[in-house]
Structure formats: structure tokens, C-alpha cells
Design a protein around this motif. Structure first.
Motif, PDB file in Angstrom:
ATOM      1  N   ARG A   3      -0.938   6.127 -30.764  1.00  0.00           N
ATOM      2  CA  ARG A   3      -0.676   4.699 -30.605  1.00  0.00           C
ATOM      3  C   ARG A   3       0.367   4.292 -31.632  1.00  0.00           C
ATOM      4  O   ARG A   3       0.119   4.318 -32.820  1.00  0.00           O
ATOM      5  N   GLY A   4       1.521   3.925 -31.148  1.00  0.00           N
ATOM      6  CA  GLY A   4       2.554   3.459 -32.049  1.00  0.00           C
ATOM      7  C   GLY A   4       3.465   2.510 -31.317  1.00  0.00           C
ATOM      8  O   GLY A   4       3.759   2.716 -30.154  1.00  0.00           O
ATOM      9  N   THR A   5       3.906   1.493 -31.994  1.00  0.00           N
ATOM     10  CA  THR A   5       4.806   0.551 -31.354  1.00  0.00           C
ATOM     11  C   THR A   5       6.178   1.192 -31.246  1.00  0.00           C
ATOM     12  O   THR A   5       6.729   1.669 -32.227  1.00  0.00           O
ATOM     13  N   SER A   8      10.100  -3.904 -29.112  1.00  0.00           N
ATOM     14  CA  SER A   8       9.851  -5.126 -28.372  1.00  0.00           C
ATOM     15  C   SER A   8      11.154  -5.887 -28.201  1.00  0.00           C
ATOM     16  O   SER A   8      12.111  -5.668 -28.927  1.00  0.00           O
ATOM     17  N   GLU A  17       6.617  -5.842 -25.034  1.00  0.00           N
ATOM     18  CA  GLU A  17       6.190  -4.906 -26.064  1.00  0.00           C
ATOM     19  C   GLU A  17       6.032  -3.524 -25.440  1.00  0.00           C
ATOM     20  O   GLU A  17       5.568  -3.410 -24.301  1.00  0.00           O
ATOM     21  N   ARG A  19       4.643   0.507 -26.318  1.00  0.00           N
ATOM     22  CA  ARG A  19       3.980   1.441 -27.228  1.00  0.00           C
ATOM     23  C   ARG A  19       3.659   2.723 -26.480  1.00  0.00           C
ATOM     24  O   ARG A  19       3.605   2.743 -25.258  1.00  0.00           O
ATOM     25  N   GLU A  20       3.433   3.767 -27.235  1.00  0.00           N
ATOM     26  CA  GLU A  20       3.061   5.053 -26.642  1.00  0.00           C
ATOM     27  C   GLU A  20       1.554   5.212 -26.689  1.00  0.00           C
ATOM     28  O   GLU A  20       0.924   4.903 -27.697  1.00  0.00           O
ATOM     29  N   GLU A  21       1.008   5.690 -25.571  1.00  0.00           N
ATOM     30  CA  GLU A  21      -0.418   6.034 -25.485  1.00  0.00           C
ATOM     31  C   GLU A  21      -0.464   7.431 -24.884  1.00  0.00           C
ATOM     32  O   GLU A  21      -0.397   7.583 -23.667  1.00  0.00           O
TER      33      GLU A  21
END
Length: 125
Positions: A3-5, A8, A17, A19-21
Motif C-alpha cells: 500500500r503506497g500512494t 494524485s 488518488e 495507490r498500489e494494492e
């Protein structure tokens, strides 16, 4: 899970926004997606694909409006993701946004999920 932004973008009417999941890029547009704001969504989607993230999960739970221009942005991302062996998953559409997809038949070409968890758990591209 990773989890990282990633980034945006925003204007007065749309905030996006990213982010990676794990293997997915989760893209969350908030506000109104239309002719004036479409590039604010198009650019992050294209950036994700350019970085090799071919599985895009669009969290629509904060999307208040989507017109045909916004729909075309999502359809274009879908074509590019599928060409790369991935796909686009839509999550949590509000009734006003879901109606646009139903009227146009676009809901039949996307994987549509009720929750983010369900979209991330879906093993399809």
C-alpha cells in the motif's frame, strides 16, 4: 499487501488518488468526471499502464457524476489494459453513475464489484 500512494491530481471538481494494492493500481476519482475534468483521470490511468500496472481498479464510491467523456476515458483505459493482458474493474458505483453505464450498456464490458475487497480478490485480469 503493498500500500503506497502513487500520486494524485485535482481540480476544483475532481480529485484523483492512485495507490498500489499488490498487483493492482487502485484509482479513486472523487467529484465530477466530465469534459472539463476527464484529463485528470485519463493521465493517471495512462501513467499506471505505462508503468506496467495492467490491472486497474477504479473505486467509484466517491464519483458523483460521470458523462460520456468520462465513460470514454474508462473505456479507453479498458482497451489499453486488456491489450496489455490486464483489465479494468469498477467498484462501488453510486446510482447516478451506474445509470450511465446501464443506459449505454458499458456495464456489460467491465468487471463491476460492490466492494473494493471483492475487486481486489477477483483473480481475473
Amino acid at each position: 499487501m503493498d500500500r503506497g500512494t502513487v500520486g494524485s491530481a485535482q481540480s476544483g471538481r475532481l480529485l484523483v488518488e492512485v495507490r498500489e494494492e499488490g498487483p493492482s493500481a487502485v484509482v479513486t476519482p472523487a467529484g465530477e468526471l466530465d469534459h472539463h475534468t476527464a484529463d485528470l483521470l485519463r493521465e493517471p490511468l495512462e501513467d499506471c499502464l505505462a508503468k506496467g500496472m495492467k490491472r486497474l481498479v477504479i473505486d467509484c464510491s466517491r464519483l458523483e457524476f460521470c458523462d460520456s467523456t468520462g465513460l470514454n476515458v474508462l473505456l479507453g483505459a479498458r482497451l489499453k489494459a486488456e491489450a496489455a493482458g490486464g483489465g479494468v474493474h469498477l467498484v462501488g458505483m453510486q446510482p447516478v453513475v451506474a445509470r450511465v453505464f446501464e443506459i449505454t450498456g458499458a456495464d456489460a464490458v467491465f468487471a463491476v464489484h460492490d466492494t473494493l475487497e471483492a475487486a481486489l480478490a477477483d483473480d481475473s485480469a
